[in-house]
Design an enzyme around this catalytic site. Structure first.
Site, short mmCIF file in Angstrom:
data_model
loop_
_atom_site.label_atom_id
_atom_site.label_comp_id
_atom_site.label_asym_id
_atom_site.label_seq_id
_atom_site.Cartn_x
_atom_site.Cartn_y
_atom_site.Cartn_z
N ALA A 99 -11.49 1.95 5.10
CA ALA A 99 -10.57 1.19 4.25
C ALA A 99 -9.75 2.11 3.34
CB ALA A 99 -11.36 0.17 3.44
N HIS A 100 -8.87 1.48 2.54
CA HIS A 100 -7.95 2.26 1.72
C HIS A 100 -8.67 3.07 0.64
CE1 HIS A 100 -7.13 -1.59 -0.93
NE2 HIS A 100 -8.40 -1.25 -0.91
N ASN A 101 -8.12 4.28 0.42
CA ASN A 101 -8.59 5.19 -0.62
C ASN A 101 -9.97 5.77 -0.39
OD1 ASN A 101 -6.81 2.89 -2.38
ND2 ASN A 101 -6.25 5.05 -2.63
N GLN A 113 0.86 -1.18 0.00
CA GLN A 113 0.00 0.00 0.00
C GLN A 113 0.90 1.24 0.00
OE1 GLN A 113 -3.79 -0.69 0.12
NE2 GLN A 113 -2.50 -2.26 -0.83
#
Length: 340
Positions: free
Chosen positions: A239-241, A198
């Site tokens: 979560a990511h993004n 990531q």
């Protein structure tokens, strides 16, 4: 805790005082549990009947509710906001998460720590981290390499901030929150999971509050972004993004899957789940335990889920739910028979 007279409180709240201004207030309490010397408030008319029996020495009420209470009262436009302001004045929470730099703290020589910052016991601050003026970092926390923390931000104990995360000014991070851990990114090759590093980070604006044990993952390529004036409750998973825009409130145990975008001034109820890559426009309210599987493009109030009922009634409803397709076919057939 300092005591205040009712006149002093009225001045703070810009309230209309009816009663004894010299009355000394020692505590804020609920209508149901208030005692002599306490001040209570009525923010919901369903509790109006408690005005008749409360033992509070004074009550904060709206103009509409003022006639229902004959004792000392402060009349305001918004009792709940007034309660919030008074609670800030009479807050007994310790002001500092840490004082000075504890001898057991480990600060890398290449880290930059303001002279006015406070670092708690057993906290680790890695290389090239920048800790600005009046930051407080509670004990047993970890601040990773290249992290930037803006002035006046407070971290309670056991907070973990991974590398290169940026946190703005005047933020509050409760205990055990984790910012910048890996997003859930994997590729599958013939049954084997291949981890995707990531490479993004987490950017947090000013005056953001993050609840205890909440996790915010770093982006896969782009950053995860929490804009200014966002409040996030305990045990949420971001979560990511994900991008959460300013003024939004997210209640406990909510999950925002990867690449979700939440607009400005939204309210998301507890235990809500929002599917990946969905977007929610500005001004949306989502009630608790909702499941959002499509983007929301119009402001309004949205709900999903089945409210509780007795187990017997729930079993009946589920049985009917399983037969909906068959019931639809039978209704269509009946409609065809009844056509002229």
């Amino acid at each position: 805790m300092q005591n205040y007279t009712l006149s002093q409180i009225a001045e703070l709240l810009s309230a209309e005082l009816q009663g004894d201004g010299a009355l000394e207030i020692t505590k804020i309490a609920t209508l149901a549990h208030a005692r002599s010397g306490h001040i209570a408030f009525l923010a919901n008319k369903k509790y109006r009947s408690q005005l008749e029996v409360t033992q509070a020495s004074a009550v904060i009420v709206s103009e509409a509710d003022a006639p229902y209470f004959n004792g000392n009262k402060l009349i305001v436009a918004n009792p709940y906001v007034s309660y919030a302001k008074l609670a800030q004045l009479m807050d007994t929470t310790p002001r500092s998460a840490a004082t000075g730099i504890h001898p057991s703290a480990v600060v890398h020589p290449n880290a930059t720590v303001s002279k006015s910052a406070a670092i708690g016991a057993n906290t680790v601050i890695e290389s090239n981290a920048i800790i600005n003026d009046n930051v407080q970092i509670g004990p047993n926390s970890f601040i990773g390499e290249g992290v930037k923390i803006g002035s006046g931000t407070k971290l309670w104990s056991n907070v973990t901030i991974y590398h290169n995360v940026e946190i703005g000014s005047d933020c509050l991070l409760q205990a055990n929150s984790v910012i910048g851990s890996d997003g859930f990114g994997y590729a599958n090759e013939r049954g084997q999971w291949i981890k995707i590093p990531q490479l993004g980070s987490v950017i947090i604006g000013d005056k953001v509050e993050i609840g205890a044990s909440t996790t915010i993952d770093r982006g896969a390529l782009d950053d995860t972004i929490i804009h200014s004036n966002v409040i996030i409750d305990n045990q949420c998973q971001i979560a990511h993004n994900v991008e959460v825009n300013s003024g939004t409130a997210i209640a406990g145990c909510t999950v925002l899957a990867g690449s979700v975008t939440i607009g400005k001034n939204c309210q998301i109820g507890g235990m809500t789940a929002i599917n990946g890559h969905m977007s929610v426009c500005d001004g949306v309210i989502i009630t608790g335990m909702s499941m959002v599987t499509k983007s929301i493009t119009e402001p309004g109030i949205y709900s999903s889920g089945i409210p509780h009922t007795t187990n017997k009634e729930w079993r009946k409803s589920i049985a009917h739910l399983r037969n909906l397709s068959e019931m639809k076919s039978r209704i269509k057939a009946l409609e065809q028979l009844n056509k002229p």
